[in-house]
Motif scaffolding. Structure first.
Motif, PDB file in Angstrom:
ATOM      1  N   ASP A  61       0.693  -1.316  -0.047  1.00  0.00           N
ATOM      2  CA  ASP A  61      -0.020   0.055   0.000  1.00  0.00           C
ATOM      3  C   ASP A  61       0.902   1.363  -0.031  1.00  0.00           C
ATOM      4  O   ASP A  61       1.344   1.599   0.963  1.00  0.00           O
ATOM      5  CB  ASP A  61      -1.015   0.095   1.344  1.00  0.00           C
ATOM      6  CG  ASP A  61      -2.003   1.070   1.281  1.00  0.00           C
ATOM      7  OD1 ASP A  61      -1.723   2.255   0.502  1.00  0.00           O
ATOM      8  OD2 ASP A  61      -2.762   0.841   2.100  1.00  0.00           O
ATOM      9  N   LEU A  63       0.110   4.145   0.393  1.00  0.00           N
ATOM     10  CA  LEU A  63      -0.210   5.185   1.352  1.00  0.00           C
ATOM     11  C   LEU A  63       0.526   4.888   2.607  1.00  0.00           C
ATOM     12  O   LEU A  63       0.904   5.675   3.491  1.00  0.00           O
ATOM     13  CB  LEU A  63      -1.522   5.364   1.746  1.00  0.00           C
ATOM     14  CG  LEU A  63      -2.345   6.447   2.672  1.00  0.00           C
ATOM     15  CD1 LEU A  63      -1.957   7.644   2.212  1.00  0.00           C
ATOM     16  CD2 LEU A  63      -3.580   6.237   2.770  1.00  0.00           C
ATOM     17  N   GLN A 110      -6.462   1.334   6.790  1.00  0.00           N
ATOM     18  CA  GLN A 110      -7.152   0.919   5.580  1.00  0.00           C
ATOM     19  C   GLN A 110      -8.594   0.573   5.743  1.00  0.00           C
ATOM     20  O   GLN A 110      -9.472   1.222   5.098  1.00  0.00           O
ATOM     21  CB  GLN A 110      -6.567  -0.291   4.830  1.00  0.00           C
ATOM     22  CG  GLN A 110      -5.238  -0.071   4.379  1.00  0.00           C
ATOM     23  CD  GLN A 110      -4.525  -1.513   4.050  1.00  0.00           C
ATOM     24  OE1 GLN A 110      -4.892  -2.434   4.704  1.00  0.00           O
ATOM     25  NE2 GLN A 110      -3.383  -1.397   3.215  1.00  0.00           N
ATOM     26  N   GLU A 115     -12.913   6.116   1.977  1.00  0.00           N
ATOM     27  CA  GLU A 115     -12.659   5.994   0.456  1.00  0.00           C
ATOM     28  C   GLU A 115     -11.775   4.867   0.018  1.00  0.00           C
ATOM     29  O   GLU A 115     -11.509   4.602  -1.178  1.00  0.00           O
ATOM     30  CB  GLU A 115     -11.630   7.399   0.183  1.00  0.00           C
ATOM     31  CG  GLU A 115     -10.394   7.665   0.776  1.00  0.00           C
ATOM     32  CD  GLU A 115     -10.384   8.368   2.083  1.00  0.00           C
ATOM     33  OE1 GLU A 115     -11.201   8.202   2.915  1.00  0.00           O
ATOM     34  OE2 GLU A 115      -9.374   9.280   2.208  1.00  0.00           O
ATOM     35  N   ARG A 116     -11.122   4.081   0.877  1.00  0.00           N
ATOM     36  CA  ARG A 116     -10.451   2.826   0.475  1.00  0.00           C
ATOM     37  C   ARG A 116     -11.394   1.524   0.312  1.00  0.00           C
ATOM     38  O   ARG A 116     -11.106   0.646  -0.068  1.00  0.00           O
ATOM     39  CB  ARG A 116      -9.587   2.331   1.499  1.00  0.00           C
ATOM     40  CG  ARG A 116      -8.442   3.342   2.006  1.00  0.00           C
ATOM     41  CD  ARG A 116      -7.514   3.780   0.768  1.00  0.00           C
ATOM     42  NE  ARG A 116      -6.894   2.539   0.139  1.00  0.00           N
ATOM     43  CZ  ARG A 116      -5.523   2.142   0.337  1.00  0.00           C
ATOM     44  NH1 ARG A 116      -5.086   2.771   1.327  1.00  0.00           N
ATOM     45  NH2 ARG A 116      -5.110   1.014  -0.191  1.00  0.00           N
ATOM     46  N   ASP A 127     -13.666  -0.506  -3.278  1.00  0.00           N
ATOM     47  CA  ASP A 127     -12.450  -0.448  -3.681  1.00  0.00           C
ATOM     48  C   ASP A 127     -11.791  -1.798  -3.391  1.00  0.00           C
ATOM     49  O   ASP A 127     -11.823  -2.580  -4.222  1.00  0.00           O
ATOM     50  CB  ASP A 127     -11.845   0.745  -3.524  1.00  0.00           C
ATOM     51  CG  ASP A 127     -10.415   1.075  -4.453  1.00  0.00           C
ATOM     52  OD1 ASP A 127      -9.810  -0.127  -4.442  1.00  0.00           O
ATOM     53  OD2 ASP A 127     -10.096   2.049  -4.657  1.00  0.00           O
ATOM     54  N   ARG A 129      -8.641  -2.315  -2.653  1.00  0.00           N
ATOM     55  CA  ARG A 129      -7.469  -2.639  -3.370  1.00  0.00           C
ATOM     56  C   ARG A 129      -6.322  -2.042  -2.310  1.00  0.00           C
ATOM     57  O   ARG A 129      -6.144  -0.986  -2.253  1.00  0.00           O
ATOM     58  CB  ARG A 129      -7.228  -1.896  -4.612  1.00  0.00           C
ATOM     59  CG  ARG A 129      -8.127  -2.558  -5.772  1.00  0.00           C
ATOM     60  CD  ARG A 129      -8.043  -1.961  -6.928  1.00  0.00           C
ATOM     61  NE  ARG A 129      -8.318  -0.574  -6.828  1.00  0.00           N
ATOM     62  CZ  ARG A 129      -8.240   0.544  -7.855  1.00  0.00           C
ATOM     63  NH1 ARG A 129      -8.047  -0.071  -8.832  1.00  0.00           N
ATOM     64  NH2 ARG A 129      -8.539   1.696  -7.481  1.00  0.00           N
ATOM     65  N   MET A 130      -5.585  -2.818  -1.756  1.00  0.00           N
ATOM     66  CA  MET A 130      -4.230  -2.622  -0.895  1.00  0.00           C
ATOM     67  C   MET A 130      -3.318  -1.750  -1.435  1.00  0.00           C
ATOM     68  O   MET A 130      -3.040  -0.879  -1.090  1.00  0.00           O
ATOM     69  CB  MET A 130      -3.730  -3.724  -0.113  1.00  0.00           C
ATOM     70  CG  MET A 130      -4.713  -4.636   0.802  1.00  0.00           C
ATOM     71  SD  MET A 130      -3.920  -5.810   1.667  1.00  0.00           S
ATOM     72  CE  MET A 130      -5.127  -6.703   2.607  1.00  0.00           C
ATOM     73  N   GLN A 132      -3.798  -0.038  -4.186  1.00  0.00           N
ATOM     74  CA  GLN A 132      -4.356   0.915  -5.046  1.00  0.00           C
ATOM     75  C   GLN A 132      -4.151   0.726  -6.403  1.00  0.00           C
ATOM     76  O   GLN A 132      -4.236   1.835  -7.245  1.00  0.00           O
ATOM     77  CB  GLN A 132      -3.661   2.240  -4.692  1.00  0.00           C
ATOM     78  CG  GLN A 132      -4.327   2.477  -3.154  1.00  0.00           C
ATOM     79  CD  GLN A 132      -3.549   3.868  -2.738  1.00  0.00           C
ATOM     80  OE1 GLN A 132      -3.605   4.872  -3.409  1.00  0.00           O
ATOM     81  NE2 GLN A 132      -3.520   4.104  -1.588  1.00  0.00           N
ATOM     82  N   SER A 136     -10.599  -3.753  -8.944  1.00  0.00           N
ATOM     83  CA  SER A 136     -11.228  -3.429  -7.690  1.00  0.00           C
ATOM     84  C   SER A 136     -12.232  -4.147  -7.158  1.00  0.00           C
ATOM     85  O   SER A 136     -12.821  -5.028  -8.118  1.00  0.00           O
ATOM     86  CB  SER A 136     -11.772  -1.822  -7.721  1.00  0.00           C
ATOM     87  OG  SER A 136     -12.811  -1.955  -8.527  1.00  0.00           O
ATOM     88  N   ARG A 211     -12.574  -8.817  -0.286  1.00  0.00           N
ATOM     89  CA  ARG A 211     -11.278  -8.507   0.068  1.00  0.00           C
ATOM     90  C   ARG A 211     -10.134  -9.187  -0.295  1.00  0.00           C
ATOM     91  O   ARG A 211      -9.143  -8.978  -0.858  1.00  0.00           O
ATOM     92  CB  ARG A 211     -11.066  -7.852   1.275  1.00  0.00           C
ATOM     93  CG  ARG A 211      -9.922  -6.995   1.683  1.00  0.00           C
ATOM     94  CD  ARG A 211      -9.754  -7.299   3.367  1.00  0.00           C
ATOM     95  NE  ARG A 211      -8.792  -8.456   3.621  1.00  0.00           N
ATOM     96  CZ  ARG A 211      -8.798  -9.103   4.767  1.00  0.00           C
ATOM     97  NH1 ARG A 211      -9.747  -8.608   5.796  1.00  0.00           N
ATOM     98  NH2 ARG A 211      -8.256 -10.022   4.928  1.00  0.00           N
ATOM     99  N   ASN A 215      -7.468  -8.809  -3.536  1.00  0.00           N
ATOM    100  CA  ASN A 215      -6.124  -8.842  -3.136  1.00  0.00           C
ATOM    101  C   ASN A 215      -5.131 -10.327  -3.293  1.00  0.00           C
ATOM    102  O   ASN A 215      -4.030 -10.414  -2.965  1.00  0.00           O
ATOM    103  CB  ASN A 215      -5.700  -8.296  -1.711  1.00  0.00           C
ATOM    104  CG  ASN A 215      -6.286  -6.555  -1.672  1.00  0.00           C
ATOM    105  OD1 ASN A 215      -5.775  -6.029  -2.175  1.00  0.00           O
ATOM    106  ND2 ASN A 215      -7.606  -6.529  -1.044  1.00  0.00           N
TER     107      ASN A 215
END
Ligand SMILES: C[S@@+](CC[C@H](N)C(=O)[O-])C[C@H]1O[C@@H](n2cnc3c(N)ncnc32)[C@H](O)[C@@H]1O
Length: 337
Positions: A61, A63, A110, A115-116, A127, A129-130, A132, A136, A211, A215
């Motif tokens: 990720d 972020l 997360q 927004e994640r 979304d 997605r770890m 990003q 998705s 999830r 991923n």
């Protein structure tokens, strides 16, 4: 961190799970370690404080790594951050390691950022997605066949109402594409009985399953365990924290096989010796949170820690099928896009 069932405690600040028992099982900590699930850096800081000369922090990720920029410099050369998957940890490390830690799943950060799209309790884009990048959850939910969706919910979420939910998703997306977390949570909730007080949200298992699919978490886990085996020096430690029984089963089986301690091994097979065992078990049983940790951090309740020590035996390719990692039937894999 933790299963989707823990999302209702989403506002707690990040507290690393099972860090105390992990450091105790790995003591004395020294040399070069790789933290394959860097997240908010809780394990990394714990390892550096406990005596690691250097930690290589890996996260898929971007972020997570951006957020660490505020403090990572304090450690100078002792901390190196790498954006990538832990399945490639041996190439990220570029050297043999004294220890590897994996704290599987999704982080508090997360989950907490609507927004994640990981949370069924906060409205956000669907979304999950770890990294990003890539496909998705919305792509999956709006494009996969009904059979594929049912298989994802069943195999990755152990959802017994998988077919009913997959059917409802396909009907709903005809009216309008499903693009938000709350709309999906509502569709799922309508398929299941109203939860009794204390029971988890009806969308818990479905969100976990999506999830995991988005991923590719089981493929990552199997390849990550194998990469750790290749990257560890003789005597090096591998510590893995899991958050649900599907994950723990894979880790337990990997350790048992690698240690030559499979309960169902063929009794006529040659006895495994120290020279063929690739790991020895440091924790015979999984370690869970003690009462103090549960009080401080209810999110830790389903966490389990397993630790093993690498031997001198050469690394071996892992047979993914023998680990019984949940997987989709072949037809579903083809029909995903
Ligand atoms: C449970 S959190 C880790 C928390 C961390 N131990 C701490 O104390 O802050 C899991 C992290 O691992 C990352 N992650 C999950 N799967 C990954 C993979 N296959 N490769 C790299 N990072 C991964 C997620 O993006 C998330 O940031």
């Amino acid at each position: 961190m933790a299963e989707t069932s823990d999302q209702n405690i989403g506002r707690a600040p990040h507290i690393p799970v099972l860090l105390r028992p992990l450091l105790a099982a790995c003591a004395p900590v020294s040399g070069v370690w790789l933290d394959g699930t860097f997240g908010a850096g809780g394990y990394t800081r714990g390892l550096l404080a406990a005596g690691a000369a250097q930690v290589i922090g890996v996260d898929r990720d971007p972020l997570a790594l951006q957020m660490a920029a505020a403090w990572a410099g304090d450690y100078g050369d002792r901390l190196r951050l790498v954006a990538g998957n832990f399945s490639d940890m041996d190439s990220h490390a570029g050297q043999m390691l004294d220890g590897v830690v994996l704290d599987l799943g999704v982080s508090s950060m997360q989950i907490d950022l609507a927004e994640r799209g990981f949370s069924f309790q906060k409205d956000g884009p669907l979304d999950m997605r770890m990294s990003q990048s890539g496909q998705s959850a919305a792509d999956l939910v709006n494009q996969a066949s009904e059979e594929t969706l049912a298989n994802i919910l069943y195999h990755f979420g152990e959802e017994r109402a998988s077919r009913r939910i997959a059917h409802a998703i396909v009907e709903a997306r005809v009216a309008a594409p499903i693009t938000t977390t709350l709309r999906l949570a509502e569709i799922v909730a309508k398929c299941l009985p109203r939860p009794k007080p204390g029971q988890s949200h009806p969308a818990t298992r479905s969100f976990q399953a999506l999830r995991i699919a988005v991923n590719e978490e089981f493929a990552q886990l199997v390849q990550g365990l194998s990469a750790a085996e290749r990257a560890l020096k003789p005597g090096g430690l591998l510590a893995v924290v899991t958050f649900h029984s599907l994950e723990d089963r894979v880790v337990k089986r990997f350790f048992q096989q690698a240690a030559g301690e499979e309960p169902n091994a063929n009794r006529y097979a040659p006895v495994k010796s120290e020279t063929t065992a690739r790991f020895t078990l440091v924790t015979r049983k999984a370690i869970g949170p003690d009462e103090q940790e549960l009080e401080e951090n209810p999110r830790a309740r389903s966490a389990k820690l397993r630790v093993a020590r690498r031997t001198e035996a050469p690394a071996k390719a892992v047979d993914a099928a023998s680990l019984n990692a949940p997987d989709l039937p072949h037809s579903s894999k083809k029909g995903r896009r």
